[in-house]
Design a protein around this motif. Sequence first.
Motif, short mmCIF file in Angstrom:
data_model
loop_
_atom_site.label_atom_id
_atom_site.label_comp_id
_atom_site.label_asym_id
_atom_site.label_seq_id
_atom_site.Cartn_x
_atom_site.Cartn_y
_atom_site.Cartn_z
N ILE A 24 0.84 -1.21 0.00
CA ILE A 24 0.00 0.00 0.00
C ILE A 24 0.87 1.25 0.00
O ILE A 24 0.50 2.28 -0.55
CB ILE A 24 -1.01 -0.02 1.18
CG1 ILE A 24 -2.21 0.88 0.86
CG2 ILE A 24 -0.37 0.38 2.49
CD1 ILE A 24 -3.09 0.38 -0.26
N ASN A 28 0.14 3.76 -2.87
CA ASN A 28 -0.28 5.13 -2.54
C ASN A 28 0.71 6.16 -3.08
O ASN A 28 0.33 7.26 -3.46
CB ASN A 28 -0.42 5.28 -1.02
CG ASN A 28 -1.83 4.91 -0.57
OD1 ASN A 28 -2.72 4.73 -1.40
ND2 ASN A 28 -2.03 4.79 0.72
N LEU A 31 -0.29 6.46 -6.55
CA LEU A 31 -1.62 7.09 -6.62
C LEU A 31 -1.52 8.60 -6.43
O LEU A 31 -1.93 9.39 -7.29
CB LEU A 31 -2.50 6.49 -5.53
CG LEU A 31 -3.93 7.01 -5.44
CD1 LEU A 31 -4.82 6.33 -6.46
CD2 LEU A 31 -4.50 6.81 -4.05
N ARG A 131 -12.46 -0.71 -12.34
CA ARG A 131 -12.99 -0.27 -11.03
C ARG A 131 -12.33 1.03 -10.59
O ARG A 131 -13.00 1.96 -10.16
CB ARG A 131 -12.70 -1.36 -9.97
CG ARG A 131 -13.23 -1.04 -8.58
CD ARG A 131 -12.61 -1.92 -7.50
NE ARG A 131 -11.27 -1.44 -7.12
CZ ARG A 131 -10.53 -1.99 -6.16
NH1 ARG A 131 -10.97 -3.07 -5.54
NH2 ARG A 131 -9.34 -1.50 -5.84
N THR A 135 -13.39 5.64 -10.31
CA THR A 135 -13.70 5.87 -8.89
C THR A 135 -12.61 6.68 -8.19
O THR A 135 -12.88 7.40 -7.24
CB THR A 135 -13.89 4.52 -8.15
OG1 THR A 135 -12.74 3.70 -8.36
CG2 THR A 135 -15.14 3.81 -8.65
N VAL A 136 -11.37 6.60 -8.69
CA VAL A 136 -10.32 7.44 -8.09
C VAL A 136 -10.54 8.89 -8.52
O VAL A 136 -10.25 9.83 -7.76
CB VAL A 136 -8.91 6.91 -8.45
CG1 VAL A 136 -7.82 7.86 -7.98
CG2 VAL A 136 -8.70 5.53 -7.83
N SER A 173 -16.28 7.01 -3.03
CA SER A 173 -15.60 6.26 -4.11
C SER A 173 -15.81 4.76 -3.96
O SER A 173 -15.97 4.04 -4.96
CB SER A 173 -14.11 6.59 -4.13
OG SER A 173 -13.53 6.33 -2.87
N ALA A 177 -17.38 1.97 -6.33
CA ALA A 177 -16.45 0.90 -6.77
C ALA A 177 -16.94 -0.49 -6.44
O ALA A 177 -16.46 -1.47 -7.02
CB ALA A 177 -15.08 1.12 -6.11
N ARG A 226 -14.90 0.71 6.49
CA ARG A 226 -13.43 0.80 6.61
C ARG A 226 -12.90 2.00 5.81
O ARG A 226 -11.87 2.57 6.11
CB ARG A 226 -12.75 -0.47 6.13
CG ARG A 226 -13.01 -0.71 4.64
CD ARG A 226 -12.09 -1.64 3.98
NE ARG A 226 -10.78 -1.12 3.72
CZ ARG A 226 -10.48 -0.19 2.81
NH1 ARG A 226 -11.44 0.36 2.11
NH2 ARG A 226 -9.24 0.20 2.63
N ASN A 231 -9.18 6.42 4.72
CA ASN A 231 -8.92 7.54 3.81
C ASN A 231 -8.83 8.87 4.53
O ASN A 231 -8.18 9.80 4.04
CB ASN A 231 -9.93 7.54 2.67
CG ASN A 231 -9.73 6.31 1.81
OD1 ASN A 231 -8.77 6.22 1.07
ND2 ASN A 231 -10.59 5.33 1.98
C1 LIG Z 1 -12.62 3.30 -4.62
N1 LIG Z 1 -11.22 3.21 -4.82
C2 LIG Z 1 -10.65 2.12 -5.56
C3 LIG Z 1 -10.38 4.21 -4.28
N2 LIG Z 1 -10.87 5.18 -3.72
N3 LIG Z 1 -9.04 4.05 -4.41
C4 LIG Z 1 -8.16 5.12 -3.88
C5 LIG Z 1 -7.49 4.73 -2.58
C6 LIG Z 1 -8.25 3.76 -1.77
C7 LIG Z 1 -7.63 3.49 -0.41
N4 LIG Z 1 -6.24 3.01 -0.52
C8 LIG Z 1 -8.50 2.48 0.34
O1 LIG Z 1 -8.02 1.38 0.56
O2 LIG Z 1 -9.64 2.81 0.64
#
Ligand SMILES: CN(C)C(=N)NCCC[C@H](N)C(=O)O
Length: 246
Positions: A24, A28, A31, A131, A135-136, A173, A177, A226, A231
């Motif tokens: 991660i 990240n 990302l 996905r 969604t990002v 998001s 997703a 979660r 986030n």
């Molecule tokens: C809905 N999706 C795929 C996202 N928002 N991805 C961005 C980061 C997600 C973050 N690492 C987490 O595990 O929630």
Amino acid sequence: MVKTYRHESLLGFFKGMSFPIVSIAVVNSVLFGVYSNTLLALTATSHQQRRAQPPSYMHIFVAGCTSGFLQAYCLAPFDLIKVRLQNQTEPRAKPGSPQPRYRGPVHCAASIFQEEGPRGLFRGAWALTLRDTPTVGIYFITYECLCRQSTPEGQNPSSATVLVAGGFAGITSWVAATPLDVIKARMQMAGLKQRAYQGVLDCIVSSARQEGLGVFFRGLTINSARAFPVNAVTFLSYEYLLRLWG
Ligand SMILES: CN(C)C(=N)NCCC[C@H](N)C(=O)O
């Protein structure tokens, strides 16, 4: 949760975790790094300047989708290993009980590589990309919009604003997703026991046919529960590290 605890003890909740902990950080980094640098390329403003000259939501969405697309390929092998380990429900090593197929993340990666070749490590990558790309984009737009609404013009958002905006960005998001998250996990588990699907569309159609449209919202509650804390902390770390080093 009760069944997991009874069947696999507390350790059952931490299955397949060592890999995501390592991965991660890398994912990240891609990302947020791709997001911020794409915004820099689109608007010629650095993170610090963005408070004074806020980028348009279109630029934020494009930068978010670009980072979602690129981080998905970094994430795919790690996510596959996590899903394969989490779906091993054999009880902890008890004499006489069937041994889990994978002894751990490295053994899981090696087995997939041997049995399915390097491409095997990218099983479900296309579903993951579908996905994550949109969604990002939603993730970053929600965060920026909530921050701007709660912060006076040209100022940095407070910690509370960053935590709440980050948390709701996560929930929004992940609600978007979840349908493809269900398909992604099925593609990743396919070829182990049940037949492999002919592709994402085949997986979507056969899942809907066999289990109804509700199947696409399996895990929505847990994903959302979660997503808030995860986030909230992620965005707080991002903002403070950039201010520290920016
Ligand atoms: C809905 N999706 C795929 C996202 N928002 N991805 C961005 C980061 C997600 C973050 N690492 C987490 O595990 O929630």
